[in-house]
Design a protein around this motif. Sequence first.
Motif, mmCIF file in Angstrom:
data_model
loop_
_atom_site.group_PDB
_atom_site.id
_atom_site.type_symbol
_atom_site.label_atom_id
_atom_site.label_comp_id
_atom_site.label_asym_id
_atom_site.label_seq_id
_atom_site.Cartn_x
_atom_site.Cartn_y
_atom_site.Cartn_z
ATOM 1 N N SER A 120 18.699 47.799 73.332
ATOM 2 C CA SER A 120 17.775 48.723 72.686
ATOM 3 C C SER A 120 18.488 49.925 72.083
ATOM 4 O O SER A 120 18.101 50.440 71.028
ATOM 5 C CB SER A 120 16.719 49.197 73.684
ATOM 6 O OG SER A 120 15.916 48.111 74.099
ATOM 7 N N ASN A 122 21.146 49.901 70.595
ATOM 8 C CA ASN A 122 21.837 49.486 69.371
ATOM 9 C C ASN A 122 20.890 48.882 68.340
ATOM 10 O O ASN A 122 21.330 48.159 67.438
ATOM 11 C CB ASN A 122 22.927 48.452 69.701
ATOM 12 C CG ASN A 122 24.034 49.026 70.560
ATOM 13 O OD1 ASN A 122 24.289 50.228 70.513
ATOM 14 N ND2 ASN A 122 24.680 48.174 71.346
ATOM 15 N N SER A 123 19.606 49.164 68.449
ATOM 16 C CA SER A 123 18.634 48.495 67.579
ATOM 17 C C SER A 123 18.864 48.788 66.096
ATOM 18 O O SER A 123 18.427 48.025 65.234
ATOM 19 C CB SER A 123 17.210 48.895 67.979
ATOM 20 O OG SER A 123 17.012 50.290 67.827
ATOM 21 N N ASP A 124 19.557 49.883 65.778
ATOM 22 C CA ASP A 124 19.823 50.239 64.381
ATOM 23 C C ASP A 124 21.191 49.760 63.891
ATOM 24 O O ASP A 124 21.622 50.149 62.802
ATOM 25 C CB ASP A 124 19.745 51.761 64.200
ATOM 26 C CG ASP A 124 18.318 52.290 64.338
ATOM 27 O OD1 ASP A 124 17.403 51.621 63.826
ATOM 28 O OD2 ASP A 124 18.131 53.346 64.956
ATOM 29 N N PRO A 126 24.085 48.158 62.002
ATOM 30 C CA PRO A 126 24.172 47.460 60.715
ATOM 31 C C PRO A 126 24.720 46.047 60.925
ATOM 32 O O PRO A 126 25.501 45.800 61.861
ATOM 33 C CB PRO A 126 25.159 48.304 59.906
ATOM 34 C CG PRO A 126 25.238 49.623 60.625
ATOM 35 C CD PRO A 126 24.998 49.313 62.065
ATOM 36 N N ALA A 201 17.292 43.512 66.402
ATOM 37 C CA ALA A 201 18.133 44.298 65.494
ATOM 38 C C ALA A 201 17.372 44.517 64.193
ATOM 39 O O ALA A 201 17.097 43.574 63.450
ATOM 40 C CB ALA A 201 19.453 43.572 65.237
ATOM 41 N N LYS A 202 17.050 45.768 63.906
ATOM 42 C CA LYS A 202 16.189 46.095 62.764
ATOM 43 C C LYS A 202 16.828 45.766 61.421
ATOM 44 O O LYS A 202 16.135 45.484 60.443
ATOM 45 C CB LYS A 202 15.831 47.581 62.798
ATOM 46 C CG LYS A 202 15.065 48.024 64.032
ATOM 47 C CD LYS A 202 14.860 49.531 64.027
ATOM 48 C CE LYS A 202 14.166 50.017 65.295
ATOM 49 N NZ LYS A 202 14.043 51.502 65.312
ATOM 50 N N ASN A 203 18.153 45.830 61.360
ATOM 51 C CA ASN A 203 18.844 45.669 60.081
ATOM 52 C C ASN A 203 19.451 44.276 59.897
ATOM 53 O O ASN A 203 20.237 44.053 58.970
ATOM 54 C CB ASN A 203 19.945 46.726 59.956
ATOM 55 C CG ASN A 203 19.368 48.138 59.966
ATOM 56 O OD1 ASN A 203 18.420 48.433 59.249
ATOM 57 N ND2 ASN A 203 19.937 49.005 60.795
#
Length: 252
Positions: A120, A122-124, A126, A201-203
């Motif tokens: 969590s 590291n959810s952003d 790249p 992972a959002k990205n």
Amino acid sequence: MFNRFFLLIILCIHVSNLAIASDIKNLRVGVEAMNYYPVMDFTTPQHRGLLSDIMTDFGNSHNISFEFIPLPLQRFNHWFEDNAIDFRLPDNPRWTQSGTAGLVYGEPLITVCDTSVVLSTNSDIPMNEVTRLGLLYGFTPAEKWQEKRSNGTLTIANERSVRILTRMLVNGLVDAIDLNIATVKNELMSLGLSEELVAVAKNVPANGVQYRISTRLQHDVLSKLNAYVSLNRDSINAKAQEYGIAAGTSCD
């Protein structure tokens, strides 16, 4: 007289039950011998998960009994030849290891979004910073990773169980694992850990994986299954949502 009449009734009931039993079609389904719950888990006699629910419900509505035969993934393309099975589940014509002459594929039972699961915190992250990816043994890396794999900026760790991959992620041995997040959260709970430890992972784009079924000879049953899935699509998607499975034709 009464005893003879009573015996006649018992005999008629017995014959009727035999007739009903003989009408049940018994078919064998080769399944992957792995715990990928809640999508599927055929590793115990009490099979469970969404794919099991779909097949069992279909069988009950069409007087078909399915016997699920767990088989090793590395023997995937030999299941029909070596084990005399009627169906293979899951399957997909895009999976290179599934090639068997004469296969006919059903419509997708469900399209599962295989997300890249990270801690969590590291959810952003790249996508270009994912350098160590966890993947189940036998699974093919998604196309989105091919370029990084080719230029040597991505290392893939293949393991045989979701539990091992989950532990690797928690311990920082991989940056991400490509699995449905519901499966990872289920494994965390079984380890006594909080499911809030992980996130999508959002990205990193998610991939829709079509879980289909294949057969060589049972074309009539396959047609009935296709019709059943089409008729019950909304309820199947609702059940996937109840399980917490990220599913649908779009995985944005």
